[in-house]
Scaffold this active site. Structure first.
Site, short mmCIF file in Angstrom:
data_model
loop_
_atom_site.label_atom_id
_atom_site.label_comp_id
_atom_site.label_asym_id
_atom_site.label_seq_id
_atom_site.Cartn_x
_atom_site.Cartn_y
_atom_site.Cartn_z
N SER A 8 10.30 27.50 23.73
CA SER A 8 8.96 27.87 23.29
C SER A 8 8.94 29.24 22.64
O SER A 8 7.99 29.59 21.94
CB SER A 8 8.00 27.86 24.48
OG SER A 8 8.32 28.91 25.38
N CYS A 101 -0.18 17.64 26.24
CA CYS A 101 0.99 17.99 25.45
C CYS A 101 2.28 17.67 26.20
O CYS A 101 3.24 17.15 25.64
CB CYS A 101 0.95 19.47 25.07
SG CYS A 101 2.32 20.02 24.03
N CYS A 194 -3.20 26.70 22.44
CA CYS A 194 -2.35 27.13 21.33
C CYS A 194 -2.91 26.78 19.96
O CYS A 194 -2.66 27.49 18.99
CB CYS A 194 -0.94 26.57 21.49
SG CYS A 194 -0.81 24.77 21.30
#
Length: 362
Positions: A8, A101, A194
């Site tokens: 990430s 997600c 995000c």
């Protein structure tokens, strides 16, 4: 094993990749490009998918001497996470996009491609533990535990997952990153959603759903105020209601129900938030005990506490009877069941369901 490390760009996934390398695995790093929004390249973006994050992940892989790739999953992310988020709010639900997600992208689409390319497992920086029997457990660091957002995995997916940092408190992870010389060692944790870099969820939903005027009413049905859209409200909300007429008893009001079809938002006293029964569908089973009737624990928010309950589980739905009422339980959230243990380890995740309804006794 051949391990694909999901990078990430944060400190947790950096150390997870390093530990996979140290364990002797053949490791390849990959960063998922999830957004084509130009705002996502800004240093002030508060998610985990910016161009700066990809660069941080690349630098970590360079230090580890492992290959690094960026995979574009933006189309899949828009369909499975962003569109689902908008649609869920439009139905009067309160979804958790990070949970979705994990379910649809990080442990479905990513794992599917990884397995097709010959990888044995995907390693991530999530704080959770897979024990020797293959069961998912809470992390050692209870303040960072992410087992709740992993409760939507399938048993098959879990069998190909590695969580290398789940047994270590976060401060030690940062120290370990510093010893490796990773630039991510002092990087702040990502937060907020995000794909909403400025954090203004209401503005994002308004732009994607549009004006849908409705009425705020009290528990007796008395109209109190017109609103621009039910998506502006969540179960349990107290602030931002801007109701000019005070309640009869002078006590604060809370959002107790949302009917997106009629646009009706109901407000009432805090005790009206208390529910005794939760219904859920879209079940995911991670443990053989998630079947029939059993006493267990349930968690309904990512950072919420657990509550004792009796779960009655059928094929693809379950009814959760709470021993003590819970407040602010909303449709669209996940109900994750846990099994208490006496071996000193973290509670075992039994599985999960998506909340469809709640009810309360008189």
């Amino acid at each position: 094993m051949r391990v694909l490390a999901a990078m990430s760009g944060g400190v947790d996934s950096s150390v997870a990749a390093a530990r996979a390398v140290e364990a002797g695995h053949e490791v390849v790093g990959v960063h998922l490009a999830l957004s084509r929004d130009p705002q996502a390249v800004r240093a002030s973006a508060r998610g985990c998918c910016s161009i700066e994050d990809a660069s941080d992940a690349r630098r970590v892989c360079d230090k580890l001497g492992i290959p690094f790739y960026v995979w574009d999953f933006s189309d899949r992310f828009k369909e499975d996470v962003i569109d689902d988020f908008v649609d869920s709010y439009a139905r009067g639900e309160t979804p958790n996009p990070c949970l979705r997600c994990n379910e649809k992208i990080k442990f479905a689409a990513l794992l599917e491609r990884a397995r097709a390319l010959g990888f044995d497992a995907v390693a991530t920086g999530h704080y959770a533990i897979v024990d020797d029997e293959g069961y998912l457990r809470r992390s050692t660091d209870e303040h960072k535990d992410q087992s709740y957002v992993l409760g939507v995995l399938t048993k098959t997916e879990l069998a190909h997952c590695l969580f290398p940092v789940g047994d270590t408190p976060k401060p030690q992870i940062r120290e370990e990153a510093a010893r490796h010389g990773f630039s991510t060692a002092k990087k702040p944790d990502s937060y907020d959603i995000c794909f909403i870099p400025d954090g203004n969820t209401q503005a994002f939903l308004g732009a994607n759903i549009g004006l849908r005027p409705g009425m705020i009413v009290d528990t007796e049905g008395t109209e109190l105020k017109e609103h621009d859209g039910a998506f502006n409200y969540t179960i349990g909300q107290r602030k931002g209601l801007d109701i000019k007429v005070p309640s009869a008893d002078g006590r604060p009001r809370y959002v107790t129900d949302i009917d997106a079809e009629t646009g009706t938002v109901t407000v009432g006293p805090r005790e009206a938030l208390r529910v005794n029964t939760i219904r859920a569908d879209r079940l995911k089973r991670l443990h053989p005990d998630m079947n029939g009737e059993l006493d267990c624990l349930v968690q309904v928010r990512a950072h919420g506490s657990v509550a004792a309950c009796r779960a009655i589980i059928a094929e693809d739905e379950m009814v959760i009877e709470l021993h003590e009422p819970l407040e602010g339980v909303a449709r669209g959230q996940a109900a994750v069941l846990y099994l208490p243990v006496s071996d000193g380890g973290g509670e075992i995740v039994l599985g999960s369901g998506t909340i469809t309804a709640t009810s309360r006794s008189a």
